[in-house]
Design a protein around this motif. Structure first.
Motif, short mmCIF file in Angstrom:
data_model
loop_
_atom_site.label_atom_id
_atom_site.label_comp_id
_atom_site.label_asym_id
_atom_site.label_seq_id
_atom_site.Cartn_x
_atom_site.Cartn_y
_atom_site.Cartn_z
N LEU A 26 27.67 25.11 -70.13
CA LEU A 26 27.24 23.71 -70.11
C LEU A 26 28.15 22.84 -70.99
O LEU A 26 28.49 21.72 -70.60
N ALA A 29 31.34 22.30 -69.13
CA ALA A 29 31.15 21.31 -68.06
C ALA A 29 31.03 19.90 -68.65
O ALA A 29 31.60 18.95 -68.11
N ALA A 30 30.30 19.77 -69.75
CA ALA A 30 30.13 18.45 -70.38
C ALA A 30 31.48 17.92 -70.86
O ALA A 30 31.74 16.71 -70.77
N LYS A 32 34.16 18.24 -69.45
CA LYS A 32 34.86 17.76 -68.26
C LYS A 32 34.20 16.51 -67.67
O LYS A 32 34.58 16.06 -66.60
N GLY A 33 33.17 16.00 -68.38
CA GLY A 33 32.53 14.76 -67.94
C GLY A 33 31.23 14.93 -67.19
O GLY A 33 30.70 13.97 -66.65
N ASP A 34 30.68 16.14 -67.14
CA ASP A 34 29.44 16.41 -66.42
C ASP A 34 28.24 15.92 -67.25
O ASP A 34 27.83 16.57 -68.21
N ARG A 35 27.70 14.78 -66.87
CA ARG A 35 26.57 14.20 -67.61
C ARG A 35 25.32 15.06 -67.51
O ARG A 35 24.53 15.13 -68.45
N GLN A 36 25.12 15.67 -66.38
CA GLN A 36 23.93 16.51 -66.19
C GLN A 36 23.98 17.71 -67.14
O GLN A 36 22.96 18.07 -67.75
N ALA A 37 25.14 18.30 -67.32
CA ALA A 37 25.29 19.44 -68.25
C ALA A 37 24.99 18.98 -69.67
O ALA A 37 24.28 19.66 -70.43
N TRP A 75 28.33 12.38 -76.91
CA TRP A 75 28.82 12.27 -75.54
C TRP A 75 30.25 11.74 -75.52
O TRP A 75 31.10 12.27 -74.82
#
Length: 197
Positions: A26, A29-30, A32-37, A75
């Motif tokens: 997670l 992934a975060a 790399k810009g994955d907001r959901q992660a 973030w």
């Protein structure tokens, strides 16, 4: 039951423990810009962050604001996180800095939350007694931070020392003194209430 056990009996997080491999994926992934992660990571520690901030600042709104600022900073800076395993520690380090700034602003304005304010604002989901809240409010800012990071964050003295940039032995000493203060304060209150019977 010891003071620390009593404080620790308050449920923290959402009750689920994230496996390290899941957290690493997670965080990756975060980054790399994955907001959901990032949202999933945040959900795992929100309550612990909030409880820690609340018991340090003694003000519900300020605690929510500090946690929100912590999350926004995390973030925007997650790509800078070097060790994916250290996400939780990193978040508490950011929170620690934010709480220290807020406490400094309280001191500069000469504004401290009153005990009555603290009594009126229970932390969501907690069933801490009024006596414990009162006792906790009598600790110094640094003592509240160390105890709350131990109880709500689950950190040991070495991790807290790293986050607060203190010597490990200093953290242990301050932690022990803070717990002794709580025990004395709570013991005095229970002795007084037993004397009334």
């Amino acid at each position: 039951m010891t003071v620390l056990q009593y404080i620790a009996s308050v449920p923290a997080g959402n009750g689920e423990v994230m496996r390290l491999s899941e957290q690493q994926s997670l965080v990756s992934a975060a980054k790399k810009g994955d907001r959901q992660a990032f949202g999933q990571l945040y959900q795992q520690i929100y309550e612990d962050l909030y409880k820690s901030a609340y018991y340090i600042l003694k003000n519900e709104q300020d605690a929510q604001d500090v946690v929100s600022d912590t999350v926004m900073d995390a973030w925007s800076g997650i790509r800078k996180l070097k060790d994916d395993d250290a996400f939780r520690t990193w978040m508490f380090r950011i929170l620690s800095v934010k709480c220290k700034r807020k406490l400094k602003s309280y001191a500069e304005r000469g504004h401290f939350a009153s005990l009555e304010e603290a009594e009126e604002l229970p932390a969501p989901g907690s069933e801490l007694s009024l006596e414990l809240k009162q006792a906790f409010s009598q600790l110094s800012d640094e003592e509240r931070m160390i105890v709350s990071m131990t109880v709500f964050g689950g950190y040991d003295s070495g991790e807290i020392a790293s986050i607060l940039k203190l010597n490990r032995n200093t953290v242990r000493s301050k932690h022990s003194r803070a717990l002794a203060k709580l025990k004395t304060i709570l013991g005095d209150k229970s002795d007084k209430s037993e004397g009334r019977r």
